[in-house]
Design a protein around this motif. Structure first.
Motif, PDB file in Angstrom:
ATOM      1  N   PRO B  47      29.958 -31.235   3.971  1.00  0.00           N
ATOM      2  CA  PRO B  47      29.756 -30.996   2.546  1.00  0.00           C
ATOM      3  C   PRO B  47      28.370 -31.465   2.072  1.00  0.00           C
ATOM      4  O   PRO B  47      27.715 -32.246   2.752  1.00  0.00           O
ATOM      5  CB  PRO B  47      30.836 -31.892   1.927  1.00  0.00           C
ATOM      6  CG  PRO B  47      30.922 -33.069   2.854  1.00  0.00           C
ATOM      7  CD  PRO B  47      30.677 -32.502   4.236  1.00  0.00           C
ATOM      8  N   THR B  50      28.524 -35.365  -0.887  1.00  0.00           N
ATOM      9  CA  THR B  50      28.483 -36.795  -0.597  1.00  0.00           C
ATOM     10  C   THR B  50      27.074 -37.230  -0.183  1.00  0.00           C
ATOM     11  O   THR B  50      26.869 -38.377   0.176  1.00  0.00           O
ATOM     12  CB  THR B  50      29.441 -37.132   0.570  1.00  0.00           C
ATOM     13  OG1 THR B  50      29.149 -36.241   1.656  1.00  0.00           O
ATOM     14  CG2 THR B  50      30.894 -36.937   0.162  1.00  0.00           C
ATOM     15  N   LYS B  51      26.121 -36.277  -0.232  1.00  0.00           N
ATOM     16  CA  LYS B  51      24.783 -36.579   0.293  1.00  0.00           C
ATOM     17  C   LYS B  51      23.772 -36.852  -0.818  1.00  0.00           C
ATOM     18  O   LYS B  51      24.065 -36.683  -1.997  1.00  0.00           O
ATOM     19  CB  LYS B  51      24.361 -35.463   1.255  1.00  0.00           C
ATOM     20  CG  LYS B  51      25.190 -35.606   2.546  1.00  0.00           C
ATOM     21  CD  LYS B  51      25.407 -34.397   3.378  1.00  0.00           C
ATOM     22  CE  LYS B  51      26.548 -34.691   4.366  1.00  0.00           C
ATOM     23  NZ  LYS B  51      26.920 -33.522   5.155  1.00  0.00           N
ATOM     24  N   PRO B 151      36.350 -36.913  -4.797  1.00  0.00           N
ATOM     25  CA  PRO B 151      35.930 -36.552  -3.435  1.00  0.00           C
ATOM     26  C   PRO B 151      37.037 -36.120  -2.478  1.00  0.00           C
ATOM     27  O   PRO B 151      36.762 -35.410  -1.517  1.00  0.00           O
ATOM     28  CB  PRO B 151      35.217 -37.817  -2.930  1.00  0.00           C
ATOM     29  CG  PRO B 151      35.555 -38.906  -3.879  1.00  0.00           C
ATOM     30  CD  PRO B 151      35.898 -38.267  -5.186  1.00  0.00           C
ATOM     31  N   LEU B 152      38.293 -36.505  -2.734  1.00  0.00           N
ATOM     32  CA  LEU B 152      39.359 -36.095  -1.796  1.00  0.00           C
ATOM     33  C   LEU B 152      39.859 -34.671  -2.029  1.00  0.00           C
ATOM     34  O   LEU B 152      40.574 -34.113  -1.194  1.00  0.00           O
ATOM     35  CB  LEU B 152      40.541 -37.062  -1.877  1.00  0.00           C
ATOM     36  CG  LEU B 152      40.333 -38.436  -1.231  1.00  0.00           C
ATOM     37  CD1 LEU B 152      41.476 -39.370  -1.585  1.00  0.00           C
ATOM     38  CD2 LEU B 152      40.226 -38.307   0.290  1.00  0.00           C
ATOM     39  N   PRO B 155      38.541 -32.088   0.946  1.00  0.00           N
ATOM     40  CA  PRO B 155      39.314 -32.131   2.206  1.00  0.00           C
ATOM     41  C   PRO B 155      40.777 -31.726   2.033  1.00  0.00           C
ATOM     42  O   PRO B 155      41.347 -31.107   2.936  1.00  0.00           O
ATOM     43  CB  PRO B 155      39.170 -33.579   2.682  1.00  0.00           C
ATOM     44  CG  PRO B 155      38.528 -34.346   1.589  1.00  0.00           C
ATOM     45  CD  PRO B 155      37.836 -33.358   0.701  1.00  0.00           C
ATOM     46  N   LEU B 156      41.378 -32.025   0.904  1.00  0.00           N
ATOM     47  CA  LEU B 156      42.764 -31.585   0.666  1.00  0.00           C
ATOM     48  C   LEU B 156      42.856 -30.064   0.655  1.00  0.00           C
ATOM     49  O   LEU B 156      43.707 -29.471   1.321  1.00  0.00           O
ATOM     50  CB  LEU B 156      43.282 -32.119  -0.682  1.00  0.00           C
ATOM     51  CG  LEU B 156      43.794 -33.563  -0.726  1.00  0.00           C
ATOM     52  CD1 LEU B 156      44.060 -33.976  -2.171  1.00  0.00           C
ATOM     53  CD2 LEU B 156      45.058 -33.744   0.104  1.00  0.00           C
ATOM     54  N   VAL B 170      47.151 -37.827  -5.409  1.00  0.00           N
ATOM     55  CA  VAL B 170      45.683 -37.935  -5.456  1.00  0.00           C
ATOM     56  C   VAL B 170      45.175 -37.456  -6.825  1.00  0.00           C
ATOM     57  O   VAL B 170      44.322 -38.104  -7.446  1.00  0.00           O
ATOM     58  CB  VAL B 170      45.037 -37.122  -4.305  1.00  0.00           C
ATOM     59  CG1 VAL B 170      43.522 -37.085  -4.453  1.00  0.00           C
ATOM     60  CG2 VAL B 170      45.419 -37.712  -2.940  1.00  0.00           C
ATOM     61  N   HIS B 173      45.771 -40.058  -9.330  1.00  0.00           N
ATOM     62  CA  HIS B 173      44.809 -41.152  -9.107  1.00  0.00           C
ATOM     63  C   HIS B 173      43.478 -40.870  -9.831  1.00  0.00           C
ATOM     64  O   HIS B 173      42.906 -41.744 -10.474  1.00  0.00           O
ATOM     65  CB  HIS B 173      44.609 -41.289  -7.592  1.00  0.00           C
ATOM     66  CG  HIS B 173      43.489 -42.171  -7.162  1.00  0.00           C
ATOM     67  ND1 HIS B 173      43.504 -43.544  -7.295  1.00  0.00           N
ATOM     68  CD2 HIS B 173      42.285 -41.877  -6.597  1.00  0.00           C
ATOM     69  CE1 HIS B 173      42.379 -44.050  -6.820  1.00  0.00           C
ATOM     70  NE2 HIS B 173      41.624 -43.068  -6.398  1.00  0.00           N
ATOM     71  N   TYR B 174      43.026 -39.627  -9.762  1.00  0.00           N
ATOM     72  CA  TYR B 174      41.747 -39.288 -10.398  1.00  0.00           C
ATOM     73  C   TYR B 174      41.875 -38.998 -11.898  1.00  0.00           C
ATOM     74  O   TYR B 174      40.951 -39.295 -12.675  1.00  0.00           O
ATOM     75  CB  TYR B 174      41.126 -38.057  -9.733  1.00  0.00           C
ATOM     76  CG  TYR B 174      40.644 -38.260  -8.316  1.00  0.00           C
ATOM     77  CD1 TYR B 174      39.828 -39.346  -7.983  1.00  0.00           C
ATOM     78  CD2 TYR B 174      40.977 -37.355  -7.305  1.00  0.00           C
ATOM     79  CE1 TYR B 174      39.372 -39.527  -6.683  1.00  0.00           C
ATOM     80  CE2 TYR B 174      40.522 -37.532  -6.009  1.00  0.00           C
ATOM     81  CZ  TYR B 174      39.723 -38.620  -5.705  1.00  0.00           C
ATOM     82  OH  TYR B 174      39.274 -38.787  -4.427  1.00  0.00           O
TER      83      TYR B 174
END
Lengths: 275, 275
Positions: B47, B50-51, B151-152, B155-156, B170, B173-174
């Motif tokens: 991705p 995240t960079k 961020p999850l 991938p989910l 999740v 959570h966010y």
């Protein structure tokens, strides 16, 4: 490979797809404090574990070539995905260098630990798809092997969600089916030790968890002894190269390494390998 | 930019960090079936979210240069991260090309939808850190803005875990903290529409969910009309270029696009941009 010299003259090149491989550096530092370590984390292209074999081999080849340019004496592939998919290729392409992967030491440690000869392996999609651990285990006579790709474990660890309801539910999702069939579980990804408490809670106390990084460090140490490399006082240097400096890298350094490297530098592999 | 010609003579270049941007291609195809589309998915380096800003700008520049080599007439940045971080740079670096990002159309759609002037934005770490949506919203007079990196979610979505206990936990959570403060939520990542049922369940029916891709397609359509590009019968070509062919790409193609591209080719951007 140098022989009959002081450990402080030796430089170990270590690479990983990201920062997770620093758990291996930590073990190397404990076991061989006096050697110098050059670490390359390919943070610009992380993760490797969801990508194709061809691309993983290309990346691992570029990573190894970079470390050799830095004049290291041997290479440690601290990434289970690259060890699983690219190790044979790397050993052919860089014949003059000893190259150590993380799969074989983990497998040997698991065989030593198991009593029921029923072993589980968890890792990235690419690692599990390669069946690299399974092939090693079968060669050693183990036939009850349970493999499971756990792709959400890396993003969970990187987000710092190592304990609590979410990681527990995810761990149950992956491990519920295999936990009652095994007495030993190989953590086939350098990120997974971060989640060790949660994994332990889900699989139960009777399952031994295998973190291959200490077995890998022991193997490198034995190799250096065989070359009569002598221990000396003091710590070697740790030079850290990253292909990207991600926004949260400092907390990740802390999480995986726990001490400060001597130097940190950003590098662009495509510029190095081109022209 | 061509003017006064048939739509079948027009080629739109679309890029994304991976395959998620195909949701934008789907909307473009619905709105402008007759134009040709060249899509680049940088699946080898996915991705982006995240960079670092510097690395995202470098990748987006290489992606755009590749599409221009393919002789496209305009560029669509189908990646919220690249749109947030790199758009200003791309417009300076490629002055002769109209370049459309996904942030502004999403923001305008949200402003149109909101009644309380309280808007939420979710996206990758890099998108949220750039505050790109927030800056646009503030410029339009909105001051109650609630941003949250998730961020999850990527991938989910990529693992196909779009509904059920894990994605719901999740999402809670966010979103638990922001859901009661907003009446409109911008899905600031092309992957998030895959999780739309789960997100809707967590934030409740009263919150309108904004998928910017249809607003982006409408904006590109308006632009082509302003250049007197004429609709014609039949579908244009869709050429798909990927920097990696990941093991599970076919199911992802299905998930995001839902029809077959005319061609699929693997390309190596570092070879193209070097020497």
């Amino acid at each position: 490979m140098k022989e009959n010299t002081a450990g402080s003259n030796i430089s170990i090149g270590v690479f990983d797809s990201g920062i997770g491989g620093l758990t291996v550096v930590k073990k190397l530092r404990e076991k061989l404090p006096y050697v110098n370590i050059v670490y390359l984390g390919d943070t610009a292209r992380v993760p490797y574990g969801t990508k194709s074999e061809e691309t993983i081999i290309r990346f691992a080849t570029e990573d190894t070539a970079f470390l050799i340019e830095k004049e290291v004496d041997l290479i440690v592939v601290a990434c289970n995905t690259a060890s699983s998919v690219a190790l044979t290729h790397l050993r052919k392409a860089f014949k003059d260098y000893p190259i150590f992967g993380v799969v074989e030491p983990g497998v040997k440690m698991a065989i030593h630990a198991t009593q029921s000869n029923s072993i589980g392996v968890i890792g990235t999609i690419a690692t599990i798809k390669s069946h690299s651990h399974k092939k090693f285990l079968e060669r050693e006579g183990i036939t009850n092997i349970f493999e499971k790709a756990c792709p959400l474990f890396v993003p969970l660890a990187e987000e710092g969600l190592s304990e609590g309801e979410i990681p527990e539910l995810v761990a149950r999702h992956y491990l519920e089916d295999i936990k009652d069939h095994i007495d030993t579980l190989i953590l086939g990804c350098t990120h997974y030790p971060i989640l060790i408490k949660t994994i332990k809670k889900v699989v139960g106390e009777k399952v031994k968890l295998i973190d291959p990084s200490s077995a890998l460090a022991a193997k490198v140490s034995d190799f250096l002894m065989s070359k009569n490399i002598q221990p000396v006082e003091g710590n070697g240097k740790l030079d850290l190269y990253l292909t990207d400096i991600p926004p949260h890298y400092h907390s990740l350094l802390n999480l995986f390494l726990g001490f400060e490297p001597d130097t940190i530098e950003k590098v662009n592999l495509s510029e190095i390998s081109s022209c």
